[in-house]
Design a protein around this motif. Structure first.
Motif, PDB file in Angstrom:
ATOM      1  N   ASP A   1     -11.380  22.443  -0.384  1.00 31.19           N
ATOM      2  CA  ASP A   1     -12.776  22.058  -0.177  1.00 31.19           C
ATOM      3  C   ASP A   1     -12.851  20.620   0.356  1.00 31.19           C
ATOM      4  OD1 ASP A   1     -12.408  20.338  -2.377  1.00 31.19           O
ATOM      5  OD2 ASP A   1     -13.303  21.753  -3.779  1.00 31.19           O
ATOM      6  N   TRP A   2     -14.046  20.242   0.814  1.00 33.14           N
ATOM      7  CA  TRP A   2     -14.166  18.926   1.439  1.00 33.14           C
ATOM      8  C   TRP A   2     -13.940  17.791   0.463  1.00 33.14           C
ATOM      9  CZ3 TRP A   2     -13.104  16.458   5.361  1.00 33.14           C
ATOM     10  CH2 TRP A   2     -13.541  15.126   5.531  1.00 33.14           C
ATOM     11  N   LYS A   3     -14.330  17.961  -0.803  1.00 29.87           N
ATOM     12  CA  LYS A   3     -14.118  16.901  -1.792  1.00 29.87           C
ATOM     13  C   LYS A   3     -12.632  16.551  -1.895  1.00 29.87           C
ATOM     14  CE  LYS A   3     -15.292  14.184  -5.312  1.00 29.87           C
ATOM     15  NZ  LYS A   3     -13.990  13.852  -5.928  1.00 29.87           N
ATOM     16  N   THR A   4     -11.787  17.559  -1.844  1.00 30.32           N
ATOM     17  CA  THR A   4     -10.344  17.325  -1.896  1.00 30.32           C
ATOM     18  C   THR A   4      -9.902  16.475  -0.721  1.00 30.32           C
ATOM     19  OG1 THR A   4      -9.945  19.406  -3.071  1.00 30.32           O
ATOM     20  CG2 THR A   4      -8.083  18.444  -1.885  1.00 30.32           C
ATOM     21  N   HIS A   5     -10.388  16.820   0.466  1.00 31.37           N
ATOM     22  CA  HIS A   5     -10.018  16.055   1.658  1.00 31.37           C
ATOM     23  C   HIS A   5     -10.626  14.648   1.634  1.00 31.37           C
ATOM     24  CE1 HIS A   5      -7.953  19.363   3.437  1.00 31.37           C
ATOM     25  NE2 HIS A   5      -9.029  20.106   3.600  1.00 31.37           N
ATOM     26  N   ALA A   6     -11.847  14.546   1.148  1.00 29.88           N
ATOM     27  CA  ALA A   6     -12.506  13.233   1.100  1.00 29.88           C
ATOM     28  C   ALA A   6     -11.758  12.291   0.156  1.00 29.88           C
ATOM     29  CB  ALA A   6     -13.962  13.392   0.657  1.00 29.88           C
ATOM     30  N   ASP A   7     -11.326  12.802  -0.992  1.00 28.53           N
ATOM     31  CA  ASP A   7     -10.541  11.985  -1.925  1.00 28.53           C
ATOM     32  C   ASP A   7      -9.230  11.544  -1.274  1.00 28.53           C
ATOM     33  OD1 ASP A   7     -12.499  12.280  -3.828  1.00 28.53           O
ATOM     34  OD2 ASP A   7     -11.400  13.737  -5.046  1.00 28.53           O
ATOM     35  N   PHE A   8      -8.592  12.463  -0.561  1.00 31.24           N
ATOM     36  CA  PHE A   8      -7.342  12.162   0.131  1.00 31.24           C
ATOM     37  C   PHE A   8      -7.540  11.034   1.138  1.00 31.24           C
ATOM     38  CE2 PHE A   8      -4.707  13.009   3.923  1.00 31.24           C
ATOM     39  CZ  PHE A   8      -3.428  12.968   3.377  1.00 31.24           C
ATOM     40  N   LEU A   9      -8.594  11.114   1.930  1.00 33.19           N
ATOM     41  CA  LEU A   9      -8.859  10.071   2.929  1.00 33.19           C
ATOM     42  C   LEU A   9      -9.178   8.733   2.274  1.00 33.19           C
ATOM     43  CD1 LEU A   9     -10.948  12.114   5.516  1.00 33.19           C
ATOM     44  CD2 LEU A   9      -8.650  11.173   5.862  1.00 33.19           C
ATOM     45  N   GLN A  10      -9.859   8.778   1.137  1.00 33.11           N
ATOM     46  CA  GLN A  10     -10.172   7.532   0.442  1.00 33.11           C
ATOM     47  C   GLN A  10      -8.904   6.835  -0.039  1.00 33.11           C
ATOM     48  OE1 GLN A  10     -12.795   5.672   0.126  1.00 33.11           O
ATOM     49  NE2 GLN A  10     -11.730   4.215  -1.208  1.00 33.11           N
ATOM     50  N   VAL A  11      -7.966   7.609  -0.599  1.00 32.72           N
ATOM     51  CA  VAL A  11      -6.713   7.035  -1.075  1.00 32.72           C
ATOM     52  C   VAL A  11      -5.850   6.545   0.081  1.00 32.72           C
ATOM     53  CG1 VAL A  11      -4.529   7.533  -2.254  1.00 32.72           C
ATOM     54  CG2 VAL A  11      -6.675   8.419  -3.189  1.00 32.72           C
ATOM     55  N   MET A  12      -5.736   7.367   1.113  1.00 33.55           N
ATOM     56  CA  MET A  12      -4.754   7.121   2.173  1.00 33.55           C
ATOM     57  C   MET A  12      -5.251   6.197   3.275  1.00 33.55           C
ATOM     58  SD  MET A  12      -2.212   9.083   1.140  1.00 33.55           S
ATOM     59  CE  MET A  12      -1.152   9.725   2.410  1.00 33.55           C
ATOM     60  N   VAL A  13      -6.566   6.111   3.455  1.00 30.98           N
ATOM     61  CA  VAL A  13      -7.124   5.275   4.527  1.00 30.98           C
ATOM     62  C   VAL A  13      -8.084   4.231   3.970  1.00 30.98           C
ATOM     63  CG1 VAL A  13      -8.449   5.247   6.672  1.00 30.98           C
ATOM     64  CG2 VAL A  13      -6.875   7.131   6.226  1.00 30.98           C
ATOM     65  N   GLY A  14      -9.109   4.692   3.263  1.00 34.22           N
ATOM     66  CA  GLY A  14     -10.139   3.779   2.777  1.00 34.22           C
ATOM     67  C   GLY A  14      -9.600   2.684   1.877  1.00 34.22           C
ATOM     68  N   ALA A  15      -8.827   3.063   0.859  1.00 34.95           N
ATOM     69  CA  ALA A  15      -8.294   2.065  -0.078  1.00 34.95           C
ATOM     70  C   ALA A  15      -7.293   1.145   0.596  1.00 34.95           C
ATOM     71  CB  ALA A  15      -7.649   2.770  -1.271  1.00 34.95           C
ATOM     72  N   VAL A  16      -6.475   1.685   1.488  1.00 32.09           N
ATOM     73  CA  VAL A  16      -5.494   0.867   2.220  1.00 32.09           C
ATOM     74  C   VAL A  16      -6.205  -0.207   3.033  1.00 32.09           C
ATOM     75  CG1 VAL A  16      -3.781   0.907   4.070  1.00 32.09           C
ATOM     76  CG2 VAL A  16      -3.741   2.682   2.304  1.00 32.09           C
TER      77      VAL A  16
ATOM     78  N   ASN B   1       0.863  -1.180   0.000  1.00 34.61           N
ATOM     79  CA  ASN B   1       0.000   0.000   0.000  1.00 34.61           C
ATOM     80  C   ASN B   1       0.902   1.234   0.000  1.00 34.61           C
ATOM     81  OD1 ASN B   1      -2.774  -1.039   0.194  1.00 34.61           O
ATOM     82  ND2 ASN B   1      -2.126  -1.867   2.167  1.00 34.61           N
ATOM     83  N   ASN B   2       1.183   1.723  -1.199  1.00 30.78           N
ATOM     84  CA  ASN B   2       2.118   2.840  -1.340  1.00 30.78           C
ATOM     85  C   ASN B   2       1.454   4.112  -1.858  1.00 30.78           C
ATOM     86  OD1 ASN B   2       4.873   4.176  -2.058  1.00 30.78           O
ATOM     87  ND2 ASN B   2       3.762   4.096  -3.994  1.00 30.78           N
ATOM     88  N   ALA B   3       0.378   4.009  -2.605  1.00 34.89           N
ATOM     89  CA  ALA B   3      -0.222   5.193  -3.223  1.00 34.89           C
ATOM     90  C   ALA B   3      -0.508   6.266  -2.173  1.00 34.89           C
ATOM     91  CB  ALA B   3      -1.522   4.813  -3.937  1.00 34.89           C
ATOM     92  N   GLY B   4      -0.125   7.493  -2.484  1.00 35.91           N
ATOM     93  CA  GLY B   4      -0.370   8.565  -1.531  1.00 35.91           C
ATOM     94  C   GLY B   4       0.141   9.897  -2.033  1.00 35.91           C
ATOM     95  N   TYR B   5      -0.276  10.948  -1.355  1.00 37.58           N
ATOM     96  CA  TYR B   5       0.117  12.309  -1.706  1.00 37.58           C
ATOM     97  C   TYR B   5      -0.225  13.199  -0.525  1.00 37.58           C
ATOM     98  CZ  TYR B   5      -4.914  12.767  -2.718  1.00 37.58           C
ATOM     99  OH  TYR B   5      -6.279  12.760  -2.626  1.00 37.58           O
ATOM    100  N   GLY B   6       0.050  14.480  -0.652  1.00 37.09           N
ATOM    101  CA  GLY B   6      -0.296  15.424   0.405  1.00 37.09           C
ATOM    102  C   GLY B   6      -1.181  16.527  -0.135  1.00 37.09           C
ATOM    103  N   VAL B   7      -1.996  17.096   0.726  1.00 36.91           N
ATOM    104  CA  VAL B   7      -2.827  18.254   0.369  1.00 36.91           C
ATOM    105  C   VAL B   7      -2.205  19.479   1.017  1.00 36.91           C
ATOM    106  CG1 VAL B   7      -5.105  19.324   0.509  1.00 36.91           C
ATOM    107  CG2 VAL B   7      -4.907  16.841   0.218  1.00 36.91           C
ATOM    108  N   PRO B   8      -1.571  20.359   0.229  1.00 38.37           N
ATOM    109  CA  PRO B   8      -0.872  21.502   0.822  1.00 38.37           C
ATOM    110  C   PRO B   8      -1.816  22.551   1.384  1.00 38.37           C
ATOM    111  CG  PRO B   8      -0.869  21.671  -1.565  1.00 38.37           C
ATOM    112  CD  PRO B   8      -1.465  20.332  -1.236  1.00 38.37           C
ATOM    113  N   GLY B   9      -1.280  23.380   2.272  1.00 37.55           N
ATOM    114  CA  GLY B   9      -2.050  24.479   2.832  1.00 37.55           C
ATOM    115  C   GLY B   9      -2.789  24.118   4.103  1.00 37.55           C
TER     116      GLY B   9
END
Length: 268
Positions: A103-118, A89-97
């Motif tokens: 917006d929440w969609k940006t954060h929701a996508d981040f959580l899906q990649v980093m937590v949900g998919a893992v 489980n390597n896929a990942g990135y950061g949301v700057p700022g």
């Protein structure tokens, strides 16, 4: 994982660049077949063409921000008759700022990649490993999950901390069944990560001594998984940082990270 039960196939998410690509290359050197997963099909095809000269390579182009992606990946594996013995489980990135600068969609996508998919890929692929009595899960976390949080990239350290604790618990649960689980916790590593997050100019001011090479990180993580170590921190400087952070009073550690965070985080 003993040599007599050497895994045959590793599935690597985020395999099109950076640490994920380095892990794929290292497994190919060790004669382990690959399933490469990432969004960018053209990059996967190029890497598969190269590594396919040495081992069997399959590619699955999916965006893990889509909640349906883990299920489709497993369905594709079943259709193709592919047995996964190692999940990376390597896929990942950061949301700057700041947290509120996106917006929440940006954060929701981040959580899906980093937590949900893992969590989902692990939940779907672990049963087969346990049934066979051998296998491994390598979760690419970060030393950011082992030190106090910083301003900017607000959820990055938090999800990496979750990944580390998740790995530790899984390691205890799965070891008696012959499956090893390791959290790989690198520090700053040469890759596209900081270009994607827009912080390349900031981190480029850091000392070259703080930077790790992706292939070194890959080897360290794979060796740790093979050895059954629940955590791997490549580089003595980062192991030292972790020890210092553990023993400093919480308030002092937070103040130090707070003062230095502008060196590597966008908190605007």
């Amino acid at each position: 994982m003993s040599k007599s039960k050497r895994p045959r196939t590793a599935l690597v998410t985020g395999a099109s660049s950076g640490i994920g690509e380095a892990i794929a290359r290292e497994y190919a050197k060790r004669g382990i077949g690959l399933v490469l997963v990432a969004r960018r099909r053209e990059r996967l095809e190029a890497l598969a063409s190269e590594l396919g000269e040495h081992v069997r390579v399959a590619i699955i182009a999916e965006d893990l921000a889509d909640a349906g992606a883990p299920g489709r990946i497993v369905e594709q594996l079943e259709r193709d008759g592919l047995q996964v013995d190692i999940l990376v489980n390597n896929a990942g990135y950061g949301v700057p700022g700041r947290f509120l600068s996106s917006d929440w969609k940006t954060h929701a996508d981040f959580l899906q990649v980093m937590v949900g998919a893992v969590a989902e890929l692990t939940h779907r692929l672990l049963p087969g490993m346990e049934a066979r009595g051998h296998g491994g899960v390598l979760n690419v976390a970060s030393v950011a999950g082992l030190v106090p949080g910083s301003a900017g990239h607000t959820m990055y350290g938090a999800v990496k901390s979750w990944m580390i604790r998740f790995s530790e618990s899984l390691s205890l649960e799965c070891a008696p069944r012959g499956v090893h689980v390791t959290a790989l916790c690198p520090g700053f590593t040469y890759s596209e990560f900081h270009d994607v997050t827009g912080t390349r100019a900031q981190v480029s001011r850091m000392s070259p001594r703080m930077w790790l090479q992706a292939d070194d990180v890959a080897r360290a993580g794979i060796d740790a998984l093979e050895a059954g170590e629940p955590m791997c921190i490549p580089g003595w400087r980062y192991r030292l940082i972790r020890q210092v952070a553990k023993h400093l009073p919480d308030g002092v550690a937070r103040r130090i990270i707070g003062r230095r965070s502008k060196d590597f985080r966008d908190d605007s």
